[in-house]
Design a protein around this motif. Structure first.
Motif, PDB file in Angstrom:
ATOM      1  N   ASN A   5      46.875  11.754  35.923  1.00  0.00           N
ATOM      2  CA  ASN A   5      47.017  13.080  36.509  1.00  0.00           C
ATOM      3  C   ASN A   5      48.496  13.318  36.857  1.00  0.00           C
ATOM      4  N   PRO A   6      49.221  14.142  36.079  1.00  0.00           N
ATOM      5  CA  PRO A   6      50.646  14.366  36.335  1.00  0.00           C
ATOM      6  C   PRO A   6      50.890  15.144  37.634  1.00  0.00           C
ATOM      7  N   GLN A   7      51.983  14.813  38.319  1.00  0.00           N
ATOM      8  CA  GLN A   7      52.382  15.521  39.528  1.00  0.00           C
ATOM      9  C   GLN A   7      53.775  16.082  39.302  1.00  0.00           C
ATOM     10  N   LEU A   8      53.944  17.374  39.601  1.00  0.00           N
ATOM     11  CA  LEU A   8      55.227  18.039  39.370  1.00  0.00           C
ATOM     12  C   LEU A   8      56.143  17.927  40.575  1.00  0.00           C
ATOM     13  N   ASN A   9      57.427  17.748  40.299  1.00  0.00           N
ATOM     14  CA  ASN A   9      58.464  17.743  41.326  1.00  0.00           C
ATOM     15  C   ASN A   9      59.696  18.367  40.674  1.00  0.00           C
ATOM     16  N   GLY A  10      59.726  19.685  40.604  1.00  0.00           N
ATOM     17  CA  GLY A  10      60.826  20.376  39.917  1.00  0.00           C
ATOM     18  C   GLY A  10      60.697  20.167  38.420  1.00  0.00           C
ATOM     19  N   THR A  11      61.734  19.592  37.795  1.00  0.00           N
ATOM     20  CA  THR A  11      61.674  19.313  36.361  1.00  0.00           C
ATOM     21  C   THR A  11      61.211  17.883  36.096  1.00  0.00           C
ATOM     22  N   ILE A  12      60.896  17.155  37.156  1.00  0.00           N
ATOM     23  CA  ILE A  12      60.431  15.771  36.995  1.00  0.00           C
ATOM     24  C   ILE A  12      58.912  15.748  37.111  1.00  0.00           C
ATOM     25  N   ILE A  13      58.282  15.146  36.113  1.00  0.00           N
ATOM     26  CA  ILE A  13      56.829  14.975  36.131  1.00  0.00           C
ATOM     27  C   ILE A  13      56.566  13.515  36.451  1.00  0.00           C
ATOM     28  N   MET A  14      55.864  13.272  37.553  1.00  0.00           N
ATOM     29  CA  MET A  14      55.551  11.904  37.963  1.00  0.00           C
ATOM     30  C   MET A  14      54.132  11.572  37.517  1.00  0.00           C
ATOM     31  N   LEU A  15      53.981  10.385  36.954  1.00  0.00           N
ATOM     32  CA  LEU A  15      52.676   9.945  36.467  1.00  0.00           C
ATOM     33  C   LEU A  15      52.285   8.654  37.175  1.00  0.00           C
ATOM     34  N   PRO A  16      51.542   8.752  38.281  1.00  0.00           N
ATOM     35  CA  PRO A  16      51.092   7.527  38.947  1.00  0.00           C
ATOM     36  C   PRO A  16      50.013   6.859  38.097  1.00  0.00           C
ATOM     37  N   ILE A  17      50.161   5.578  37.858  1.00  0.00           N
ATOM     38  CA  ILE A  17      49.218   4.838  37.016  1.00  0.00           C
ATOM     39  C   ILE A  17      48.170   4.203  37.921  1.00  0.00           C
ATOM     40  N   PRO A  18      46.932   4.700  37.877  1.00  0.00           N
ATOM     41  CA  PRO A  18      45.890   4.123  38.749  1.00  0.00           C
ATOM     42  C   PRO A  18      45.433   2.760  38.227  1.00  0.00           C
ATOM     43  N   GLU A  19      44.850   1.993  39.135  1.00  0.00           N
ATOM     44  CA  GLU A  19      44.248   0.712  38.741  1.00  0.00           C
ATOM     45  C   GLU A  19      43.135   1.003  37.739  1.00  0.00           C
ATOM     46  N   LEU A  20      42.980   0.134  36.770  1.00  0.00           N
ATOM     47  CA  LEU A  20      41.895   0.308  35.805  1.00  0.00           C
ATOM     48  C   LEU A  20      40.619  -0.313  36.359  1.00  0.00           C
ATOM     49  N   ASN A  21      39.510   0.414  36.264  1.00  0.00           N
ATOM     50  CA  ASN A  21      38.236  -0.180  36.671  1.00  0.00           C
ATOM     51  C   ASN A  21      37.654  -0.941  35.477  1.00  0.00           C
ATOM     52  N   GLU A  22      36.610  -1.701  35.741  1.00  0.00           N
ATOM     53  CA  GLU A  22      36.018  -2.573  34.718  1.00  0.00           C
ATOM     54  C   GLU A  22      35.536  -1.772  33.499  1.00  0.00           C
ATOM     55  N   GLU A  23      34.905  -0.614  33.762  1.00  0.00           N
ATOM     56  CA  GLU A  23      34.377   0.210  32.665  1.00  0.00           C
ATOM     57  C   GLU A  23      35.513   0.704  31.767  1.00  0.00           C
ATOM     58  N   ARG A  24      36.600   1.178  32.392  1.00  0.00           N
ATOM     59  CA  ARG A  24      37.750   1.681  31.618  1.00  0.00           C
ATOM     60  C   ARG A  24      38.389   0.550  30.820  1.00  0.00           C
ATOM     61  N   ARG A  25      38.428  -0.645  31.390  1.00  0.00           N
ATOM     62  CA  ARG A  25      38.983  -1.807  30.674  1.00  0.00           C
ATOM     63  C   ARG A  25      38.159  -2.095  29.413  1.00  0.00           C
ATOM     64  N   ARG A  26      36.848  -2.023  29.546  1.00  0.00           N
ATOM     65  CA  ARG A  26      35.980  -2.261  28.382  1.00  0.00           C
ATOM     66  C   ARG A  26      36.215  -1.196  27.308  1.00  0.00           C
ATOM     67  N   GLU A  27      36.330   0.070  27.750  1.00  0.00           N
ATOM     68  CA  GLU A  27      36.595   1.161  26.803  1.00  0.00           C
ATOM     69  C   GLU A  27      37.909   0.908  26.056  1.00  0.00           C
ATOM     70  N   LEU A  28      38.948   0.536  26.802  1.00  0.00           N
ATOM     71  CA  LEU A  28      40.244   0.274  26.171  1.00  0.00           C
ATOM     72  C   LEU A  28      40.160  -0.913  25.208  1.00  0.00           C
ATOM     73  N   GLY A  29      39.348  -1.899  25.557  1.00  0.00           N
ATOM     74  CA  GLY A  29      39.136  -3.040  24.657  1.00  0.00           C
ATOM     75  C   GLY A  29      38.515  -2.593  23.345  1.00  0.00           C
ATOM     76  N   LYS A  30      37.559  -1.657  23.444  1.00  0.00           N
ATOM     77  CA  LYS A  30      36.918  -1.122  22.232  1.00  0.00           C
ATOM     78  C   LYS A  30      37.906  -0.318  21.404  1.00  0.00           C
ATOM     79  N   VAL A  31      38.749   0.469  22.081  1.00  0.00           N
ATOM     80  CA  VAL A  31      39.765   1.256  21.364  1.00  0.00           C
ATOM     81  C   VAL A  31      40.729   0.311  20.640  1.00  0.00           C
ATOM     82  N   ALA A  32      41.126  -0.765  21.323  1.00  0.00           N
ATOM     83  CA  ALA A  32      42.007  -1.752  20.691  1.00  0.00           C
ATOM     84  C   ALA A  32      41.325  -2.346  19.453  1.00  0.00           C
ATOM     85  N   GLY A  33      40.028  -2.594  19.554  1.00  0.00           N
ATOM     86  CA  GLY A  33      39.268  -3.114  18.411  1.00  0.00           C
ATOM     87  C   GLY A  33      39.263  -2.138  17.245  1.00  0.00           C
TER      88      GLY A  33
END
Length: 187
Positions: A93-121
């Motif tokens: 979820n991008p956050q705006l600060n003038g011309t700078i867009i900040m992208l905080p990287i949330p912790e990955l949950n177990e389900e998202r990790r599995r999805e990413l593993g499948k995408v890597a496959g």
């Protein structure tokens, strides 16, 4: 005439290496929980009437382990860059600060990790298919030379060379996938 056939194994290897390089780029775009500027590489922004890579409309930085920032050069493009990031499927979820867009990287949950593993496959399977297509091209060249008078021994030799190269490259893909999946599942 059969002595003249020389399969260009360097060309086959170069093409297989290209598939491997593409796989590495795709793997770099997968989010593993740590911030990385390369995760934004596949994102294209509709800028100046054409699709432009995000790193050509702003500076991508990683100021801290869980934050990526994009300093957009043209104020008029800030909204388009933000929209492209939102629609990229990265789950950020991008956050705006003038011309700078900040992208905080949330912790990955177990389900998202599995999805990413499948995408890597899936990415690895695409690379395997590309390597097998190069193998097929090499085998087709050998078959053509066989019909032009190549001896059976030469045919077997070249086929084993192509198969050996293919097996080696498939193993590299499998090793890269194993490493990436371990990295994704690491908490």
């Amino acid at each position: 005439m059969s002595d003249e056939f020389e399969l260009d194994t360097d060309d086959l290897k170069r093409r297989m290496d290209g598939a491997m390089a593409n796989l590495k780029t795709e793997f770099a775009s997968l989010r593993t929980g740590r911030a990385s500027a390369s995760m934004l590489e596949p994102i294209m922004v509709d800028a100046y009437g054409s699709n432009t890579p995000i790193n050509q409309v702003g500076t991508v930085n990683v100021p801290e382990p869980r934050m990526v920032t994009v300093n957009v050069w043209d104020k008029a493009l800030v909204g388009k860059v933000e929209k492209a990031i939102r629609e990229s499927g990265l789950g950020i979820n991008p956050q705006l600060n003038g011309t700078i867009i900040m992208l905080p990287i949330p912790e990955l949950n177990e389900e998202r990790r599995r999805e990413l593993g499948k995408v890597a496959g899936q990415y690895a399977e695409h690379a395997r298919v590309a390597i097998r297509n190069v193998r097929r091209d090499g085998m087709d060249q050998i078959k053509k030379a066989k019909s032009d008078g190549m001896s059976e021994d030469d045919q077997k030799f070249w086929e084993s060379e192509v198969q050996e190269l293919t097996d080696k490259m498939i193993k590299v893909v499998d090793d890269a996938l194993e490493t990436k999946q371990a990295e994704i599942m690491q908490v």
